[in-house]
Design an enzyme around this catalytic site. Structure first.
Site, short mmCIF file in Angstrom:
data_model
loop_
_atom_site.label_atom_id
_atom_site.label_comp_id
_atom_site.label_asym_id
_atom_site.label_seq_id
_atom_site.Cartn_x
_atom_site.Cartn_y
_atom_site.Cartn_z
N ARG A 181 42.72 31.71 38.94
CA ARG A 181 41.29 32.00 39.02
C ARG A 181 40.54 30.77 38.55
O ARG A 181 40.63 30.38 37.39
CB ARG A 181 40.93 33.21 38.17
CG ARG A 181 39.46 33.64 38.27
CD ARG A 181 39.21 34.88 37.43
NE ARG A 181 37.88 35.42 37.63
CZ ARG A 181 36.79 35.00 36.99
NH1 ARG A 181 36.88 34.03 36.09
NH2 ARG A 181 35.62 35.55 37.24
N SER A 236 38.79 44.04 42.83
CA SER A 236 38.21 44.55 41.58
C SER A 236 37.35 45.77 41.87
O SER A 236 36.58 45.77 42.83
CB SER A 236 37.36 43.47 40.92
OG SER A 236 38.12 42.34 40.60
N LYS A 293 34.92 36.31 31.71
CA LYS A 293 34.29 36.15 33.02
C LYS A 293 32.77 36.16 32.85
O LYS A 293 32.23 36.92 32.05
CB LYS A 293 34.71 37.28 33.96
CG LYS A 293 36.19 37.31 34.29
CD LYS A 293 36.51 38.43 35.26
CE LYS A 293 37.98 38.45 35.62
NZ LYS A 293 38.30 39.52 36.60
#
Length: 211
Positions: A38, A107, A136
Site C-alpha cells: 500500500r 474495503s 490511513k
C-alpha cells in the site's frame, strides 16, 4: 484463494531506517500469511520497484501478494491480487481488467457494502476500521465490533478485520467472531516484528481452537 489468518499491510512511515523487504520478511517469519503493498504517495515507478521486491519475497515464502489500488502495477509484477476501496474502480470493472483468477479484496464499512461486495464477486472483504486508526488518512469513523457481528451473521465470503487493531485489543475483535486479522502499525512499527506477529497468531489460534 488460500485461507489466511494474519494479513500485513506495508507502512514504511512506521519503520523509518529499515528496509521494506526486511520488515515484511520478519512479519512473514512471524506468521503473516498474506501481504499487501500500500503506497499512496510514491511515483508509479517507485511503487513498481517495491512491488517487484515484494513479489519475489512472497514467492520465496509461497504466500499471496496483494497490491492496493495500482491495478497496472499488480498486473505488471503478476501479483496475486488487488485491493480496492469504495471510491476506487467498481469491482465489476476491476474484475474485467485483472481476470477471474486474480484475488480481489474490497474495503467495507457497513453491511450494505459487504452485501454488494459479495454479490459482485469479491474474494474477501476488509471490515473496518474497527477502532480509530492513524495508519490511513481520510479514514471513516470506527465501525466498532458491532459491524463484525453483522458480517459474521450474514456474509459467507472471507473477511478480515482491520483498523486500529493492537495486541491489547485484538481479543475484543476475535470475541466478536473475526478469525482473520489485519494490522499495519502494530506489526511493521514494532521493535520486534516477528515476535509481535507470533503473538497475534497465538491469540487468533487460541480463539479459533476454542470455537
Amino acid at each position: 484463494m488460500k485461507d489466511f489468518r494474519l494479513y500485513a499491510i506495508t507502512g514504511e512511515e512506521f519503520h523509518k531506517g529499515r528496509s521494506l523487504v526486511e520488515v515484511m520478511e520478519e512479519a512473514i517469519i512471524g506468521g503473516v500469511d498474506i501481504i499487501q503493498l500500500r503506497d499512496k504517495k510514491s511515483s508509479k515507478k517507485v511503487v513498481l520497484e517495491k512491488a517487484k521486491q515484494l513479489k519475489a519475497l512472497a514467492e520465496k515464502y509461497d504466500i499471496p501478494l496483494i497490491v492496493n489500488d495500482h491495478i497496472d502495477v499488480a498486473l505488471a509484477v503478476d501479483a496475486d491480487g488487488i485491493h480496492i476501496g469504495q471510491d476506487d474502480l467498481p469491482l465489476e470493472e476491476a474484475r474485467k481488467i485483472v481476470g477471474k483468477d486474480k484475488i480481489i479484496g474490497i474495503s467495507t464499512h457497513q453491511i450494505e457494502e459487504a452485501r454488494e461486495a459479495q454479490k459482485n464477486g469479491a474474494d474477501y472483504i476488509g471490515v473496518g476500521p474497527i477502532f480509530a486508526t492513524k495508519s490511513k488518512e481520510d479514514v471513516v469513523d470506527p465501525v466498532t465490533t458491532k459491524y463484525i457481528e453483522e458480517v459474521v451473521n450474514e456474509i459467507t465470503i472471507p473477511f478480515v478485520a482491520i483498523g486500529g487493531i493492537k495486541l491489547h485489543n485484538v481479543e475484543q475483535v476475535l470475541n466478536s467472531g473475526a478469525t482473520r486479522i489485519c494490522a499495519i502499525s502494530e506489526i511493521v512499527g514494532s521493535d520486534d516484528v516477528t515476535k509481535t506477529c507470533q503473538t497475534f497468531i497465538q491469540k487468533i489460534n487460541e480463539r479459533v481452537t476454542n470455537e
